[in-house]
Design a protein around this motif. Structure first.
Motif, PDB file in Angstrom:
ATOM      1  N   GLY A 456       0.784  -1.227   0.000  1.00  0.00           N
ATOM      2  CA  GLY A 456       0.000   0.000   0.000  1.00  0.00           C
ATOM      3  C   GLY A 456       0.814   1.275   0.000  1.00  0.00           C
ATOM      4  N   PHE A 457       2.109   1.167   0.133  1.00  0.00           N
ATOM      5  CA  PHE A 457       2.915   2.387   0.152  1.00  0.00           C
ATOM      6  C   PHE A 457       3.623   2.559  -1.174  1.00  0.00           C
ATOM      7  CE2 PHE A 457       1.594   2.354   4.152  1.00  0.00           C
ATOM      8  CZ  PHE A 457       2.452   2.189   5.214  1.00  0.00           C
ATOM      9  N   GLU A 458       3.026   3.230  -2.090  1.00  0.00           N
ATOM     10  CA  GLU A 458       3.664   3.453  -3.382  1.00  0.00           C
ATOM     11  C   GLU A 458       3.826   4.946  -3.592  1.00  0.00           C
ATOM     12  OE1 GLU A 458       4.718   1.865  -6.204  1.00  0.00           O
ATOM     13  OE2 GLU A 458       4.620  -0.155  -5.361  1.00  0.00           O
ATOM     14  N   HIS A 459       5.018   5.352  -3.915  1.00  0.00           N
ATOM     15  CA  HIS A 459       5.231   6.767  -4.226  1.00  0.00           C
ATOM     16  C   HIS A 459       5.717   6.919  -5.632  1.00  0.00           C
ATOM     17  CE1 HIS A 459       4.683   9.374  -0.770  1.00  0.00           C
ATOM     18  NE2 HIS A 459       4.787   8.257  -0.085  1.00  0.00           N
ATOM     19  N   GLU A 460       5.258   7.949  -6.281  1.00  0.00           N
ATOM     20  CA  GLU A 460       5.795   8.249  -7.609  1.00  0.00           C
ATOM     21  C   GLU A 460       7.011   9.130  -7.442  1.00  0.00           C
ATOM     22  OE1 GLU A 460       5.258   7.412 -10.915  1.00  0.00           O
ATOM     23  OE2 GLU A 460       4.384   5.769  -9.807  1.00  0.00           O
TER      24      GLU A 460
ATOM     25  N   GLY B 126      10.085   3.738  -3.834  1.00  0.00           N
ATOM     26  CA  GLY B 126       8.659   3.997  -3.728  1.00  0.00           C
ATOM     27  C   GLY B 126       7.976   3.086  -2.721  1.00  0.00           C
ATOM     28  N   GLN B 127       8.772   2.277  -2.021  1.00  0.00           N
ATOM     29  CA  GLN B 127       8.149   1.327  -1.097  1.00  0.00           C
ATOM     30  C   GLN B 127       8.665   1.519   0.333  1.00  0.00           C
ATOM     31  OE1 GLN B 127       9.227  -2.274  -3.121  1.00  0.00           O
ATOM     32  NE2 GLN B 127       7.421  -2.145  -4.428  1.00  0.00           N
ATOM     33  N   THR B 128       7.945   0.888   1.254  1.00  0.00           N
ATOM     34  CA  THR B 128       8.297   0.997   2.666  1.00  0.00           C
ATOM     35  C   THR B 128       8.626  -0.384   3.213  1.00  0.00           C
ATOM     36  OG1 THR B 128       6.919   2.943   2.960  1.00  0.00           O
ATOM     37  CG2 THR B 128       7.436   1.713   4.944  1.00  0.00           C
ATOM     38  N   SER B 129       9.649  -0.460   4.047  1.00  0.00           N
ATOM     39  CA  SER B 129      10.078  -1.762   4.562  1.00  0.00           C
ATOM     40  C   SER B 129       9.005  -2.371   5.461  1.00  0.00           C
ATOM     41  CB  SER B 129      11.402  -1.626   5.314  1.00  0.00           C
ATOM     42  OG  SER B 129      11.265  -0.709   6.371  1.00  0.00           O
ATOM     43  N   ALA B 130       9.042  -3.694   5.581  1.00  0.00           N
ATOM     44  CA  ALA B 130       7.988  -4.415   6.295  1.00  0.00           C
ATOM     45  C   ALA B 130       7.870  -3.963   7.747  1.00  0.00           C
ATOM     46  CB  ALA B 130       8.250  -5.921   6.226  1.00  0.00           C
ATOM     47  N   ASP B 131       8.998  -3.573   8.357  1.00  0.00           N
ATOM     48  CA  ASP B 131       8.938  -3.131   9.749  1.00  0.00           C
ATOM     49  C   ASP B 131       8.458  -1.680   9.878  1.00  0.00           C
ATOM     50  OD1 ASP B 131      11.087  -1.792   8.738  1.00  0.00           O
ATOM     51  OD2 ASP B 131      12.598  -2.755   9.996  1.00  0.00           O
ATOM     52  N   GLY B 132       8.141  -1.067   8.730  1.00  0.00           N
ATOM     53  CA  GLY B 132       7.611   0.297   8.771  1.00  0.00           C
ATOM     54  C   GLY B 132       8.656   1.357   9.079  1.00  0.00           C
ATOM     55  N   THR B 138      13.738   8.426  -4.520  1.00  0.00           N
ATOM     56  CA  THR B 138      14.830   9.189  -5.128  1.00  0.00           C
ATOM     57  C   THR B 138      14.505  10.669  -4.985  1.00  0.00           C
ATOM     58  OG1 THR B 138      13.756   9.059  -7.265  1.00  0.00           O
ATOM     59  CG2 THR B 138      15.481   7.442  -6.815  1.00  0.00           C
ATOM     60  N   ASN B 139      15.499  11.503  -5.160  1.00  0.00           N
ATOM     61  CA  ASN B 139      15.320  12.946  -5.059  1.00  0.00           C
ATOM     62  C   ASN B 139      16.171  13.599  -6.141  1.00  0.00           C
ATOM     63  OD1 ASN B 139      14.052  14.609  -2.536  1.00  0.00           O
ATOM     64  ND2 ASN B 139      15.556  15.847  -3.626  1.00  0.00           N
ATOM     65  N   ALA B 140      15.713  14.736  -6.633  1.00  0.00           N
ATOM     66  CA  ALA B 140      16.567  15.489  -7.562  1.00  0.00           C
ATOM     67  C   ALA B 140      17.728  16.089  -6.778  1.00  0.00           C
ATOM     68  CB  ALA B 140      15.753  16.578  -8.238  1.00  0.00           C
ATOM     69  N   CYS B 141      18.759  16.473  -7.506  1.00  0.00           N
ATOM     70  CA  CYS B 141      20.013  17.009  -6.946  1.00  0.00           C
ATOM     71  C   CYS B 141      19.839  17.651  -5.574  1.00  0.00           C
ATOM     72  CB  CYS B 141      20.594  18.041  -7.903  1.00  0.00           C
ATOM     73  SG  CYS B 141      22.084  18.847  -7.279  1.00  0.00           S
ATOM     74  N   LEU B 142      20.595  17.158  -4.612  1.00  0.00           N
ATOM     75  CA  LEU B 142      20.482  17.654  -3.237  1.00  0.00           C
ATOM     76  C   LEU B 142      21.490  18.759  -2.931  1.00  0.00           C
ATOM     77  CD1 LEU B 142      19.839  14.256  -1.416  1.00  0.00           C
ATOM     78  CD2 LEU B 142      18.296  16.215  -1.416  1.00  0.00           C
ATOM     79  N   GLY B 143      22.197  19.232  -3.943  1.00  0.00           N
ATOM     80  CA  GLY B 143      23.119  20.346  -3.732  1.00  0.00           C
ATOM     81  C   GLY B 143      24.383  19.956  -2.988  1.00  0.00           C
ATOM     82  N   GLY B 144      24.723  18.680  -3.045  1.00  0.00           N
ATOM     83  CA  GLY B 144      25.980  18.236  -2.442  1.00  0.00           C
ATOM     84  C   GLY B 144      26.838  17.545  -3.487  1.00  0.00           C
ATOM     85  N   CYS B 145      26.746  18.043  -4.725  1.00  0.00           N
ATOM     86  CA  CYS B 145      27.346  17.374  -5.883  1.00  0.00           C
ATOM     87  C   CYS B 145      28.853  17.182  -5.748  1.00  0.00           C
ATOM     88  CB  CYS B 145      27.059  18.160  -7.149  1.00  0.00           C
ATOM     89  SG  CYS B 145      25.463  18.972  -7.137  1.00  0.00           S
ATOM     90  N   ASP B 146      29.494  18.048  -4.955  1.00  0.00           N
ATOM     91  CA  ASP B 146      30.944  17.903  -4.777  1.00  0.00           C
ATOM     92  C   ASP B 146      31.256  16.756  -3.824  1.00  0.00           C
ATOM     93  OD1 ASP B 146      29.747  19.363  -2.741  1.00  0.00           O
ATOM     94  OD2 ASP B 146      31.573  20.440  -2.233  1.00  0.00           O
ATOM     95  N   LYS B 147      30.251  16.310  -3.077  1.00  0.00           N
ATOM     96  CA  LYS B 147      30.486  15.199  -2.158  1.00  0.00           C
ATOM     97  C   LYS B 147      29.515  14.069  -2.464  1.00  0.00           C
ATOM     98  CE  LYS B 147      32.463  18.053   1.465  1.00  0.00           C
ATOM     99  NZ  LYS B 147      32.096  19.401   0.936  1.00  0.00           N
TER     100      LYS B 147
END
Ligand SMILES: Cc1cc2nc3c(=O)[nH]c(=O)nc-3n(C[C@H](O)[C@H](O)[C@H](O)COP(=O)(O)O)c2cc1C
Ligand code: SF4
Ligand code: FES
Lengths: 460, 185
Positions: A456-460, B126-132, B138-147
């Motif tokens: 149930g946890f899907e992110h785009e 896009g998923q969450t681990s079973a233990d929550g 993913t994220n676009a450039c975090l501004g730490g490109c030199d590291k």
């Protein structure tokens, strides 16, 4: 930290990333003298003339002359019935251009410099409210900026009757929540108004009708940070920093597999070689230079033959690219050009705001084609299609400059790395991944296979 | 698109009174933000961030309550909420890992870091681990490109990532989460 002559390296001389100067420290180091001079000794029109005379150009990517931009803001007599009840100054601190990290350095290292700069700029256009639009991921910047703003209020630099004058200014920090398009100035204005951050049609330009429909100036962090120094030392001093180029210094950066990644403030117009080899030490051992993007993800590739081009607006444009943010991204010979361009285009496809068709449909189409080519399933016709798409998404055909920015590395990549594209197609695989075909494939839907996943946890 | 999937995307048409749903602190924090801007609805993004900070994510009910407080159409607020990648419109784990997948990180080993994280956590992006505990994004450039490579978890940026450093970071976060759970009991 390199020990530069503070007069020659104005923007970064006071930077301390571990513990930035607090108000008193900044004042002791000569801070707030520029703002004092502007507010107590000069009329707004004098400051405007000084900034025009300095030749300062915007450091946010487009290089538009700052003084000229400010001069489009209508000034009104106090009794003018059309006088708007407010004007706004907005600092663009949304820095999200991949390969760019200079604004963060200024904000974390010397936050008071930006606060002082904004007081000067707001005074010049007679704005009584100013916002810093900061990207949400920069938590440390937010903390340090807010502390600097609070101290500026406590010391009579913000609020009413600034330093005993009749000028009043409120400065607020707005932290965003992601999305590259928020950095486009009209999208940024929509975001500040609490709307979906789609760019606006221009005209009207923000200088006339921007935030909340009022005259608004949007400037980049680095652009603004020059102001305290221009006020303090004058236009001639600023021009003398870089006699043969655009006035002032520039914070150059290098990332990728070079020996020393980082940022260096140098006079505008240093050659690529002086940055990449002089400062960054060249490529890491065993690697060769294939090409580079001179100013962030949305600039055209250049190659070894351009190493002696001066890094300023005109000279980089002459060889077919843009200075952009001057954050150089280096492609080495062990990384695949097609893979790199695919990564860049994935970024633009993801960050497209979806407002106009050429970009919304064009960028994912390019990604689809490049993915096939990188995986060895491309055809020669694909190259034609890519070239056509470059044309479909070019300036004038899209609502904002994001899609043309995506075209830049693509079209120049098709030109400089044509052989690599052909090899992928002819050999049926990425030449660099020959012995590990399939490794680059990501399972598009791992959910069905791994049973331990929390449903149930899907992110785009 | 089938009717069923359309239904799934619909937001329940129930009105929620913000006074019974949001806490007094949330309301006063949001009210403060509205004073800094020209109209109430301009504080939408701040309001979403305030509620998300307290509740982890933005549920449909939260969305309704905020729209009610700011006196704006829910559809407009939903347009804002879904626009931003740092607003979570679905539940997330205790720690949300934002791994930078932009160019400088790509050139310096993003793929092996990404593979390692997926393997260690047993989940895909896009998923969450079973233990929550962990959600992987993913994220676009975090501004730490030199590291590079870089990831962000909560308010912390972790730079110059290696598989070893990631192992240590995950272990530390797990220990912290388990510690705070024991504290509650
Ligand atoms: C898609 C896109 C993203 C942009 N992102 C930024 C940004 O993060 N920071 C920035 O200063 N300018 C960014 N710009 C440029 C701004 O629109 C604007 O030109 C700039 O803030 C003007 O400031 P300047 O005159 O000081 O350079 C972006 C432009 C586009 C088209
Ligand atoms: S070019 Fe792309 S980002 Fe710009 S308005 Fe069109 S869809 Fe949005
Ligand atoms: S590309 Fe990863 S931090 Fe900039």
């Amino acid at each position: 930290m390199p020990s530069y002559d503070p007069n020659a390296m104005p923007l970064t001389a006071l930077i301390n990333l571990d513990k930035p100067l607090d108000y008193q420290g900044y004042v002791d180091a000569g801070g707030y003298q520029g703002a004092r001079k502007a507010i107590l000794e000069m009329q707004p029109s004098d400051v405007l003339d000084l900034v025009k005379d300095s030749g300062l150009k915007g450091r946010g990517g487009a290089g538009f002359p700052t003084g000229m931009k400010w001069s489009f803001v209508p000034m009104f007599a106090d009794d003018d019935e059309h006088k708007p009840d407010n004007k706004y100054l907005v600092c663009n601190a949304d820095e999200m251009e991949p390969g760019t990290f200079k604004d963060r350095y200024l904000l974390e290292g010397v936050p008071h410099q930006l606060v002082e700069a904004m007081i000067i700029a707001a005074y010049t256009i007679n704005a009584n409210k100013a916002y810093i639009f900061l990207r949400g991921e920069y938590f440390l910047c937010a903390k340090r900026l807010q502390a600097a703003i609070d101290q500026a209020y406590e010391n009579g630099w913000l609020g009413s009757k600034i330093q005993g004058s009749n000028y009043h200014l409120d400065l607020y920090l707005h932290t965003s929540a992601g999305r590259y398009i928020c950095g486009e100035e009209t999208a940024l204005i929509n975001a500040l108004e609490g709307k979906r951050a789609n760019p606006r049609a221009k005209p009207p330009f923000p200088q006339v009708s921007g935030l909340f429909g009022k005259p608004t100036i949007v400037n980049n962090v680095e652009t603004l940070s020059n102001l305290p120094h221009i006020l303090k030392h004058g236009a001639d001093w600023f021009k003398a920093l870089s006699p043969d180029s655009d006035p002032g210094t520039k914070i150059y950066g290098a990332s990728g597999r070079v020996k020393h990644t980082g940022l260096w403030e140098m006079p505008m117009g240093m050659t690529v070689r002086e940055v990449l080899y002089g400062k960054a030490g060249g490529l890491q051992d065993g690697l060769k230079l294939r090409g580079f993007l001179p100013g962030g993800a949305s600039t055209d590739f250049l190659t070894e033959q351009h190493l002696d081009v001066p890094m300023d607006y005109d000279n980089i444009s002459k060889v077919g690219s843009r200075l952009g943010t001057a954050g150089i991204i280096v492609l080495d010979d062990q990384n695949c050009p097609v893979g790199m361009i695919l990564n860049l285009l994935k970024f633009f496809a993801q960050e497209s705001c979806g407002y106009c068709t050429p970009c919304r449909d064009g960028t994912p189409w390019v990604v689809e084609i490049l993915t096939r080519i990188e995986n060895g399933q491309g055809t020669i016709d694909d190259i034609d299609t890519l070239n056509k798409l470059c044309d479909f998404m070019w300036l004038g055909k899209t609502h904002c400059a994001l899609a043309p920015g995506a075209v830049e590395p693509l079209r120049s990549g098709l030109k400089y790395f044509q052989d690599d594209f052909i090899q992928h197609i002819e050999q049926g695989c990425c030449p660099l991944k020959k012995d590990q075909i399939g490794v680059g494939f990501k399972d598009p839907n791992p959910m069905q296979e791994s049973p331990q996943i929390y449903k149930g946890f899907e992110h785009e | 698109m089938t009717l069923a999937s359309l239904k799934y995307q619909q937001i329940k048409a129930v009105n929620i009174d913000h006074r019974s749903y949001l806490s007094a602190e949330e309301i006063s924090e949001i009210e403060h933000e509205t004073t800094l801007l020209e109209y109430r609805e301009a504080a939408g993004i701040e309001a979403l961030k305030i509620v998300q900070k307290n509740r982890g994510w933005i549920s449909d009910d939260s969305l309704y309550a905020i729209a009610d407080l700011l006196q704006m159409p829910v559809s407009q607020l939903e347009g804002v909420a879904t626009f931003y990648n740092l607003i979570y419109r679905q539940p997330v784990g205790t720690y949300v890992i934002h791994l930078c997948d932009s160019i400088s990180c790509y050139l310096t080993g993003f793929e092996s870091i990404a593979d390692y994280l997926q393997q260690e956590l047993g989940i895909g992006f896009g998923q969450t681990s079973a233990d929550g505990l962990f959600t992987l994004l993913t994220n676009a450039c975090l501004g730490g490109c030199d590291k590079a490579p870089v990831m962000m978890i909560g308010e912390n940026h972790y730079q110059s990532l290696t598989t070893d450093s990631i192992k240590a970071i995950l272990a530390e976060l797990k220990a912290k989460a388990n510690g705070s759970k024991e504290g509650e009991q």
